[in-house]
Design a protein around this motif. Structure first.
Motif, PDB file in Angstrom:
ATOM      1  N   SER A  60       2.320  -0.771  17.593  1.00 53.37           N
ATOM      2  CA  SER A  60       2.502  -1.863  16.628  1.00 53.37           C
ATOM      3  C   SER A  60       1.977  -1.455  15.259  1.00 53.37           C
ATOM      4  CB  SER A  60       1.789  -3.131  17.107  1.00 53.37           C
ATOM      5  OG  SER A  60       2.422  -3.663  18.240  1.00 53.37           O
ATOM      6  N   VAL A  61       0.861  -0.739  15.246  1.00 47.99           N
ATOM      7  CA  VAL A  61       0.302  -0.262  13.977  1.00 47.99           C
ATOM      8  C   VAL A  61       1.308   0.660  13.297  1.00 47.99           C
ATOM      9  CG1 VAL A  61      -1.535   1.110  12.919  1.00 47.99           C
ATOM     10  CG2 VAL A  61      -2.084  -0.490  14.765  1.00 47.99           C
ATOM     11  N   VAL A  62       1.856   1.596  14.052  1.00 46.84           N
ATOM     12  CA  VAL A  62       2.812   2.556  13.492  1.00 46.84           C
ATOM     13  C   VAL A  62       4.080   1.849  13.002  1.00 46.84           C
ATOM     14  CG1 VAL A  62       4.335   4.468  14.139  1.00 46.84           C
ATOM     15  CG2 VAL A  62       1.923   4.539  14.739  1.00 46.84           C
ATOM     16  N   ARG A  63       4.589   0.897  13.772  1.00 45.78           N
ATOM     17  CA  ARG A  63       5.779   0.153  13.330  1.00 45.78           C
ATOM     18  C   ARG A  63       5.495  -0.583  12.022  1.00 45.78           C
ATOM     19  NH1 ARG A  63       6.680  -0.526  18.972  1.00 45.78           N
ATOM     20  NH2 ARG A  63       5.473  -2.460  19.059  1.00 45.78           N
ATOM     21  N   ALA A  64       4.328  -1.185  11.917  1.00 40.08           N
ATOM     22  CA  ALA A  64       3.975  -1.911  10.694  1.00 40.08           C
ATOM     23  C   ALA A  64       3.797  -0.945   9.522  1.00 40.08           C
ATOM     24  CB  ALA A  64       2.710  -2.727  10.920  1.00 40.08           C
ATOM     25  N   MET A  65       3.232   0.228   9.789  1.00 43.71           N
ATOM     26  CA  MET A  65       3.095   1.236   8.722  1.00 43.71           C
ATOM     27  C   MET A  65       4.474   1.699   8.257  1.00 43.71           C
ATOM     28  SD  MET A  65      -0.172   3.463  10.055  1.00 43.71           S
ATOM     29  CE  MET A  65      -0.152   4.647   8.674  1.00 43.71           C
ATOM     30  N   GLN A  66       5.391   1.903   9.203  1.00 41.17           N
ATOM     31  CA  GLN A  66       6.748   2.308   8.835  1.00 41.17           C
ATOM     32  C   GLN A  66       7.420   1.239   7.976  1.00 41.17           C
ATOM     33  OE1 GLN A  66       8.031   3.188  12.916  1.00 41.17           O
ATOM     34  NE2 GLN A  66       8.542   5.256  12.231  1.00 41.17           N
ATOM     35  N   SER A  67       7.232  -0.023   8.318  1.00 42.94           N
ATOM     36  CA  SER A  67       7.826  -1.119   7.538  1.00 42.94           C
ATOM     37  C   SER A  67       7.227  -1.204   6.143  1.00 42.94           C
ATOM     38  CB  SER A  67       7.629  -2.453   8.255  1.00 42.94           C
ATOM     39  OG  SER A  67       8.381  -2.488   9.439  1.00 42.94           O
ATOM     40  N   ALA A  68       5.925  -0.903   6.043  1.00 45.14           N
ATOM     41  CA  ALA A  68       5.237  -1.010   4.759  1.00 45.14           C
ATOM     42  C   ALA A  68       5.459   0.210   3.861  1.00 45.14           C
ATOM     43  CB  ALA A  68       3.738  -1.211   4.985  1.00 45.14           C
ATOM     44  N   ALA A  69       5.864   1.323   4.438  1.00 46.67           N
ATOM     45  CA  ALA A  69       6.026   2.558   3.671  1.00 46.67           C
ATOM     46  C   ALA A  69       7.312   2.534   2.868  1.00 46.67           C
ATOM     47  CB  ALA A  69       6.010   3.752   4.612  1.00 46.67           C
ATOM     48  N   ALA A  70       7.255   3.110   1.681  1.00 50.31           N
ATOM     49  CA  ALA A  70       8.450   3.214   0.845  1.00 50.31           C
ATOM     50  C   ALA A  70       9.358   4.334   1.340  1.00 50.31           C
ATOM     51  CB  ALA A  70       8.042   3.469  -0.598  1.00 50.31           C
ATOM     52  N   GLU A  71       8.766   5.307   2.032  1.00 47.96           N
ATOM     53  CA  GLU A  71       9.528   6.448   2.527  1.00 47.96           C
ATOM     54  C   GLU A  71       9.414   6.498   4.052  1.00 47.96           C
ATOM     55  OE1 GLU A  71       5.386   7.667   2.790  1.00 47.96           O
ATOM     56  OE2 GLU A  71       6.438   6.702   1.158  1.00 47.96           O
TER      57      GLU A  71
END
Length: 145
Positions: free
Chosen positions: A127-138
């Motif tokens: 879940s942390v990784v999915r949220a980081m992916q959503s928050a990342a511009a790249e």
């Protein structure tokens, strides 16, 4: 593209853990346990961060990206991972500051998101990784160790 590792210390000694992350060039551990204490003393926050420092690896604990105890207890009892991840995904999406901090660490140097579970599909770090992916511009390249 930023590469982000994930790792669980379940089944590892501190030595095998350090060997694993060093073999992949990890320079920083992002600890996403709500309570960074372990029955394995080498993985409790104070001793763990000292061992990492001795190995030249940075350490950051982001409590806001941890699993609240009621959710940990519920998933241990039910093994209902779809419900667990739905709740965790919503909680993680509500932590923009902690996600931004984790992304900045990962962009600065090779970093690994750490929790206990060996299997990423049974750990909230997904879940942390999915949220980081959503928050990342790249895009992020995710590698599970």
């Amino acid at each position: 593209m930023t590469t982000l590792f994930t790792v669980g210390y379940q089944g590892h000694s501190i030595e095998t853990f350090l060997d694993l992350v060093q073999a992949h060039g990890v320079a920083h551990i992002i600890d996403v346990r709500e309570r960074p204490f372990s029955r394995k003393p080498d993985f409790s926050k104070k001793r763990f961060s000292a061992r990492l420092a001795d190995a030249g690896i940075g350490y950051t604990h982001l409590v806001a990206l941890g699993t609240p105890k009621p959710l940990r207890d519920e998933v241990r009892r039910t093994h209902d991972f779809p419900t667990f991840f739905a709740e965790m995904d919503a909680l993680m999406a509500a932590q923009p500051e902690a996600l931004h901090a984790a992304l900045e660490l990962a962009r600065a140097q090779p970093a690994a998101v750490l929790c206990f579970e060996a299997k990423p599909e049974e750990c909230h770090r997904m879940s942390v990784v999915r949220a980081m992916q959503s928050a990342a511009a790249e895009p992020l390249e995710i590698i599970h160790l």
